[in-house]
Design a protein around this motif. Sequence first.
Motif, PDB file in Angstrom:
ATOM      1  N   LEU A   1      23.363  13.237  -6.075  1.00 16.04           N
ATOM      2  CA  LEU A   1      23.731  12.150  -7.784  1.00 16.04           C
ATOM      3  C   LEU A   1      21.888  11.552  -7.008  1.00 16.04           C
ATOM      4  N   LEU A   2      21.990  10.599  -5.830  1.00 16.75           N
ATOM      5  CA  LEU A   2      21.506   9.103  -5.427  1.00 16.75           C
ATOM      6  C   LEU A   2      20.034  10.234  -5.043  1.00 16.75           C
ATOM      7  N   ALA A   3      20.176  11.117  -4.677  1.00 20.20           N
ATOM      8  CA  ALA A   3      18.410  12.008  -4.225  1.00 20.20           C
ATOM      9  C   ALA A   3      17.808  12.515  -5.803  1.00 20.20           C
TER      10      ALA A   3
ATOM     11  N   ALA B   1      16.361   9.533  -7.233  1.00 19.40           N
ATOM     12  CA  ALA B   1      15.279   8.922  -6.580  1.00 19.40           C
ATOM     13  C   ALA B   1      14.147   9.739  -6.871  1.00 19.40           C
ATOM     14  N   LEU B   2      14.603  11.263  -7.094  1.00 18.87           N
ATOM     15  CA  LEU B   2      13.306  12.199  -7.374  1.00 18.87           C
ATOM     16  C   LEU B   2      12.920  11.780  -8.969  1.00 18.87           C
TER      17      LEU B   2
ATOM     18  N   LEU C   1      13.334   9.065 -10.469  1.00 19.37           N
ATOM     19  CA  LEU C   1      12.076   7.774 -10.127  1.00 19.37           C
ATOM     20  C   LEU C   1      10.978   7.601 -10.071  1.00 19.37           C
ATOM     21  N   LEU C   2      11.050   8.406  -8.620  1.00 16.10           N
ATOM     22  CA  LEU C   2       9.825   8.917  -8.189  1.00 16.10           C
ATOM     23  C   LEU C   2       8.583   9.933  -9.584  1.00 16.10           C
TER      24      LEU C   2
ATOM     25  N   VAL D   1       8.970   9.425 -12.225  1.00 19.37           N
ATOM     26  CA  VAL D   1       8.318   8.643 -13.857  1.00 19.37           C
ATOM     27  C   VAL D   1       7.155   7.643 -13.137  1.00 19.37           C
ATOM     28  N   THR D   2       7.286   7.585 -11.700  1.00 19.17           N
ATOM     29  CA  THR D   2       6.314   6.455 -11.178  1.00 19.17           C
ATOM     30  C   THR D   2       4.616   7.153 -10.998  1.00 19.17           C
ATOM     31  N   ALA D   3       5.225   8.972  -9.920  1.00 21.57           N
ATOM     32  CA  ALA D   3       4.330   9.641 -10.562  1.00 21.57           C
ATOM     33  C   ALA D   3       3.438   9.492 -12.119  1.00 21.57           C
TER      34      ALA D   3
ATOM     35  N   ALA E   1       3.225   7.983 -14.599  1.00 22.61           N
ATOM     36  CA  ALA E   1       2.666   6.219 -14.826  1.00 22.61           C
ATOM     37  C   ALA E   1       1.840   7.007 -14.061  1.00 22.61           C
ATOM     38  N   ASN E   2       1.680   6.306 -12.423  1.00 21.19           N
ATOM     39  CA  ASN E   2       0.415   6.561 -11.872  1.00 21.19           C
ATOM     40  C   ASN E   2      -0.662   7.507 -12.472  1.00 21.19           C
TER      41      ASN E   2
ATOM     42  N   THR F   1      -7.266   5.805 -11.347  1.00 18.95           N
ATOM     43  CA  THR F   1      -8.202   4.845 -10.417  1.00 18.95           C
ATOM     44  C   THR F   1      -9.031   4.862 -10.393  1.00 18.95           C
TER      45      THR F   1
ATOM     46  N   GLN G   1      -4.748  -0.654  -8.869  1.00 18.24           N
ATOM     47  CA  GLN G   1      -3.378   0.159  -9.845  1.00 18.24           C
ATOM     48  C   GLN G   1      -4.610   0.798 -10.946  1.00 18.24           C
ATOM     49  N   LEU G   2      -4.469  -0.418 -11.271  1.00 20.74           N
ATOM     50  CA  LEU G   2      -5.947  -0.506 -12.812  1.00 20.74           C
ATOM     51  C   LEU G   2      -6.773  -0.353 -12.465  1.00 20.74           C
TER      52      LEU G   2
END
Lengths: 460, 342
Positions: A12-14, A17-18, A20-21, A23-25, A27-28, A33, A119-120
């Motif tokens: 579950l933790l993994a 994390a996946l 979350l990663l 989501v950030t990917a 967003a990125n 840039t 970032q921006l």
Amino acid sequence: MLRPQRNEFRRLLATAALGLLAVTACANNSSTTTTTSGVIKIGILSDCAGDFGSFYNDDIGGALSVLAAHYGGKATGSLPKDGMTGAKIAGKDIQIVGFGCSDSTANKAIEETRRLVEQLGADILIGPLSGDEGIAVANYAKTNQPNKTFLNGISGAQEATLKVQAPNFFRFNPDGAQWSAGLGSYAYNKLGWRTAAVIGDDYAFPYTSLAGFIAEFCAIGGNVTKRVWPPLGTTDFSSFVAQLPTNVDGTFVGIGGAGLITFLKQYQQANGAISSKHFMGNLFWIDPQLLTAIGTPLVGAVAASGIAADDTSAQTKAYVQELSVYPATQKDAASVFTLGYWSAMTALGMALTSVNGDISGNQKALQAALAKIVIDGPYGKISLDSNRQAIADNWVTQVTPPPAGSNVPGLKTILQIPKVDQTFGGFFSSSTPNLDRSNPPCAKKTPPPWVGNEVPVNFG
Amino acid sequence: MLVLFLAGAPSVFDSFTLSQILTKALWLGIAAASLIFLSSYGGMISLGQTGIYAVAGFTMANLVHAAGGRNLGWDPWAATAAGIAVATLFGVLCGAIASRSYGIYFLMITLAISVIVFYFFAQVTTLSGYGGIRSVTPPAVIGNPVINPLPLYYAALVASVLVYVGIRYLARTPFGLALQGIRDDPARMQALGFNVSLHRALAFGVGAFIASIAGILSVWYTTQVSPGGINLAQTINILVIAVIGGLYRLEGAWVGAAVFSTIDNYSRLWMPNVGDWLGPDRFETVIGVIFLVIVLASPGGLVGIWESVWARRNRAGRGPTESSGMPAAEEVDGVVDHPAAV
């Protein structure tokens, strides 16, 4: 029973994390840039929290007004922080990538600078607001982003330009000491002070601001007998008021932002009404926002800044007119905060126009152009010295009684201090000690070149 | 699997995300882990972790080449070791003072530690001053994390794994078991002959050691250190991270830190402007609302939510049991739900 559950828990933790990663990917990816040709990305960094948080919209508004007035920018809301689109300089689209929201600490300023630049993808950064933030951003510009351009917002610590000397950090506003030019001489020659105490917040900007008074006052022959430094953010000044000696000819107050209002109240509670002949302040005393909050206790007292608030020349009117896109900012036109960010964007607009919007070649052409820019500002010309630090006129101003029907005092400019430079005619240099609680020492020297050459003015 | 994935993360993300989200989450996670170690194994909720990691950071920054501070030019590794040693010693000392207090009194003493450290460094200009110490030299292997964030990311990842494994190992040692006994019933442990105060003080020292690692990483991460980064807001941030993740689950430290740094960064992009009420500059409001929701929905934080969902599912699979209705406090690796310790 425990074993399978533990494994499931880890899975579950993994998964979390996946997720979350991912989501950030995503967003990125949404915020590219890379610099597309034809678009120049600008980030604006100011304070939205801390002692100077209330100037947030004045700062951003000062910068964006230039785009609206000269480069076709359209405000996307009634407040500057709502953003601006549609501006073009030399045919290039100007994109405001975001607003940095710091809190007058170096840590937050760097975090926000990195968000805007890394970032921006800002090609050019305008900011920050406060002294220590400026030193940190100048260091960041020099060490980490030599190929991007930084224009100071309104931070005024001497060290940011005189000591750091980042080739890509430009400051079109005077530093704190320059803003105090003329006051040491006024105290000594006009008010007859021979001894003085100083009080200021315990950080880089007041060190610089008070240094301007100390250097000039002591060079002529005055003596500063006590320096008191309450920490920035102090809300109870009673113990610091108690430390101020009463056996001196005058007190110079360099407390800024929200703290100034509290300090003045507590000073009056302890020592009675403020005597305008024995009290003097730095640029905060005559800031429109603070003057409104403080009211009448300062009437008759003298302060100085890079602004001649009662100047009604065509140049000043044009500047105020430029700010009309944001009425609240326009009301604070005679604020160094608005003027500082306005100056930065004005200089940037001129420099980008002169290089035809070319920011290739690591922005070297743009930076060379910026170094030569002379702004025809509302209160005189602003040029840069070899450390890319502003040389500008300073104005000694007296607080006058409120006009009929108002409780906000007026301002009357009494002296023009022409062409004040950062070194005070050699008093400060890259090899003099960093300004702090005990530096500069109080020493009799050759006075700065403007002493005796002040120009009396009367704007009516 | 998680560690393997994180080890491969640099190939997925650009340098900004790697640095500002993941590396930040890792070092904040270590700081929160020091708090979770104290709360879950020792029943001590400390607000002093920020002050302690600041001592490590400022000590190190003063010893190496830097702009500001003492600028003594030590080798960065020697300065790092000295920073960790001084902070650990400081932690043991603070532990000795705080170890006889419980509950709200312990909380207040540790809060005072952080506040004292903040004012000490803000006021003692020879060691820092409000502007702090800039351009702090990191070890050569770390390099400049703004230009190349990879080495610092891996350093933070390795440190996180070591801290996690280390705490898990310590929990099974006689010291760790005695500490958990003290957490559950100090009076009984005292009666059994254990020196409760000494145990708590030493545990605080261990927490300080862990926090000091975060302190060093934070200075390498920002390349500077200033009192603005260790103020009351940061003290509360560390507590918020621990609570969001789960105050009684070690994993919660990094989960909370990852959520915190993600929201911290991206709320500025996603947040619409609603007059003066909401906007990108209202980051604290967002974190505050999330904090409230999590505390209300699950006192065990995000990790607690996972566990209770899992426990429910298992029970559903087994059919009705006697204790259906309330999720049981499940034991995971010796860590138990222990809200009574608050």
